[in-house]
Design an enzyme around this catalytic site. Structure first.
Site, PDB file in Angstrom:
ATOM      1  N   LYS A  53       0.833  -1.207   0.000  1.00  0.00           N
ATOM      2  CA  LYS A  53       0.000   0.000   0.000  1.00  0.00           C
ATOM      3  C   LYS A  53       0.868   1.257   0.000  1.00  0.00           C
ATOM      4  O   LYS A  53       0.629   2.196  -0.755  1.00  0.00           O
ATOM      5  CB  LYS A  53      -0.938  -0.005   1.218  1.00  0.00           C
ATOM      6  CG  LYS A  53      -2.056  -1.039   1.090  1.00  0.00           C
ATOM      7  CD  LYS A  53      -2.828  -1.266   2.383  1.00  0.00           C
ATOM      8  CE  LYS A  53      -3.866  -2.389   2.172  1.00  0.00           C
ATOM      9  NZ  LYS A  53      -4.605  -2.764   3.398  1.00  0.00           N
ATOM     10  N   GLN A  97      -4.621  -1.290   9.641  1.00  0.00           N
ATOM     11  CA  GLN A  97      -4.598  -2.636   9.054  1.00  0.00           C
ATOM     12  C   GLN A  97      -5.218  -3.650  10.010  1.00  0.00           C
ATOM     13  O   GLN A  97      -4.920  -3.668  11.203  1.00  0.00           O
ATOM     14  CB  GLN A  97      -3.140  -3.017   8.722  1.00  0.00           C
ATOM     15  CG  GLN A  97      -2.994  -4.323   7.974  1.00  0.00           C
ATOM     16  CD  GLN A  97      -3.556  -4.279   6.552  1.00  0.00           C
ATOM     17  OE1 GLN A  97      -3.681  -3.215   5.943  1.00  0.00           O
ATOM     18  NE2 GLN A  97      -3.913  -5.426   6.026  1.00  0.00           N
ATOM     19  N   ASP A 120     -10.819   3.210   3.869  1.00  0.00           N
ATOM     20  CA  ASP A 120     -11.138   1.776   3.827  1.00  0.00           C
ATOM     21  C   ASP A 120     -12.643   1.553   3.656  1.00  0.00           C
ATOM     22  O   ASP A 120     -13.075   0.470   3.263  1.00  0.00           O
ATOM     23  CB  ASP A 120     -10.730   1.114   5.156  1.00  0.00           C
ATOM     24  CG  ASP A 120      -9.520   0.202   5.017  1.00  0.00           C
ATOM     25  OD1 ASP A 120      -9.260  -0.269   3.893  1.00  0.00           O
ATOM     26  OD2 ASP A 120      -8.853  -0.040   6.035  1.00  0.00           O
TER      27      ASP A 120
HETATM   28  N1  GUN Z   1      -6.780  -6.586   6.179  1.00  0.00           N
HETATM   29  C1  GUN Z   1      -7.020  -7.310   5.041  1.00  0.00           C
HETATM   30  N2  GUN Z   1      -7.549  -6.526   4.103  1.00  0.00           N
HETATM   31  C2  GUN Z   1      -7.652  -5.295   4.624  1.00  0.00           C
HETATM   32  C3  GUN Z   1      -8.123  -4.045   4.111  1.00  0.00           C
HETATM   33  O1  GUN Z   1      -8.569  -3.918   2.979  1.00  0.00           O
HETATM   34  N3  GUN Z   1      -8.055  -2.996   4.968  1.00  0.00           N
HETATM   35  C4  GUN Z   1      -7.580  -3.109   6.229  1.00  0.00           C
HETATM   36  N4  GUN Z   1      -7.568  -2.031   6.996  1.00  0.00           N
HETATM   37  N5  GUN Z   1      -7.143  -4.247   6.732  1.00  0.00           N
HETATM   38  C5  GUN Z   1      -7.168  -5.325   5.929  1.00  0.00           C
END
Ligand code: GUN
Length: 281
Positions: A53, A97, A120
């Site tokens: 990311k 996350q 998100d």
């Molecule tokens: N853990 C797995 N996928 C995601 C996501 O798209 N966003 C976040 N914040 N955590 C994750």
């Protein structure tokens, strides 16, 4: 192979180029779009995800901050960090996350994020906005699936879409997005008695369970569009989706591969949401 591939890498490349252009336009106005990524603990998969990311931000002209915290960070301390990022004018998007360590209430942390920075799309305000069709942030994975359908010019109006999986992150928002485009939507899950009877009626199938071979060729109507959200490891340790790709590609009209399908689209839509947050600010 009869199905046409929907290439998530190629589509991502195109969409990220658009993001980079919009980011440059913002920078020219003195606004540097910024994403904060917060990681708590040492989860291996999470470390890879957050690295990807942050790199995607760097590659496309967005500013990013990666905050790494030890696994024993208290919930109060994490909430304080979120509050500080809410008040930081250089940060337009905040991503905590998941999963978080067990002693932290993840939903409480998500609700602490300002809805204006919830890139998100996990905040109840974002979920409510999606449900009512008002402005908010759409969760990145189902949003990416919608972009994939759009990329093949697929008209959802009047079609039957079957979503397998009912998570807050994928299944439920996916169903709402398809509904918003006038599809007739069925949500299937672990308590659905005859999954095959449902999927055989589907023009579009989205598999989002997190289990290998949930969808096999005998369950797919010829010509259907199959979107595979799964990210699993098979017995050989190879990355695979929820769909039996080798079998289903002989029946489907379109199919997304794993890897190289939905996966890259999730990060791409995170960039899009962050840019949108910066543009709105
Ligand atoms: N853990 C797995 N996928 C995601 C996501 O798209 N966003 C976040 N914040 N955590 C994750």
């Amino acid at each position: 192979m009869t199905a046409q591939l929907i290439d998530g890498n190629a589509l991502s490349k195109q969409l990220r180029a658009e993001v980079a252009q919009r980011a440059a336009a913002l920078r020219a106005r003195g606004i540097m779009p910024g994403l904060a990524v917060v990681l708590v603990g040492e989860n291996q998969a999470s470390q890879v995800y957050v690295r990807n990311k942050v790199k995607a931000c760097e590659d496309n002209g967005l500013h990013s901050v990666l905050e790494k915290h030890p696994a024993d960070l208290s919930e109060a301390a994490l909430l304080a960090r979120v509050e500080a990022l809410n008040n930081d004018p250089t940060i337009h998007g905040i991503l905590v996350q998941l999963p978080l360590p067990a002693h932290i209430d993840a939903q409480k942390v998500i609700e602490a994020i300002s809805p204006a920075k919830d890139v998100d799309g996990f905040h109840v305000a974002s979920a409510g906005a999606l449900m009512t069709g008002s402005a908010g942030f759409w969760p990145c994975t189902p949003y990416g699936c919608m972009k994939m359908l759009e990329s093949i010019g697929y008209e959802l109006r009047g079609k039957h879409a079957v979503v397998i999986g009912r998570s807050n992150i994928v299944g439920k928002p996916m169903a709402l997005m398809l509904l918003q485009k006038n599809a007739t939507v069925t949500i299937c899950h672990s308590a659905t008695p005859d999954l095959k009877a449902m999927t055989l009626q589907a023009d579009v199938i989205v598999a989002a369970v997190g289990k290998q071979n949930v969808l096999t060729a005998d369950m797919v109507k010829p010509g259907a569009v199959v979107i595979d959200v799964g990210m699993n490891r098979n017995a050989q340790g190879k990355l695979c989706g929820d769909v039996d790709f080798a079998g289903v590609k002989e029946v489907a009209g379109y199919i997304t591969p794993v890897p190289g399908g939905v996966g890259p689209m999730t990060i791409t839509m995170l960039l899009v949401n962050t840019l949108e947050a910066a543009e709105r600010s």
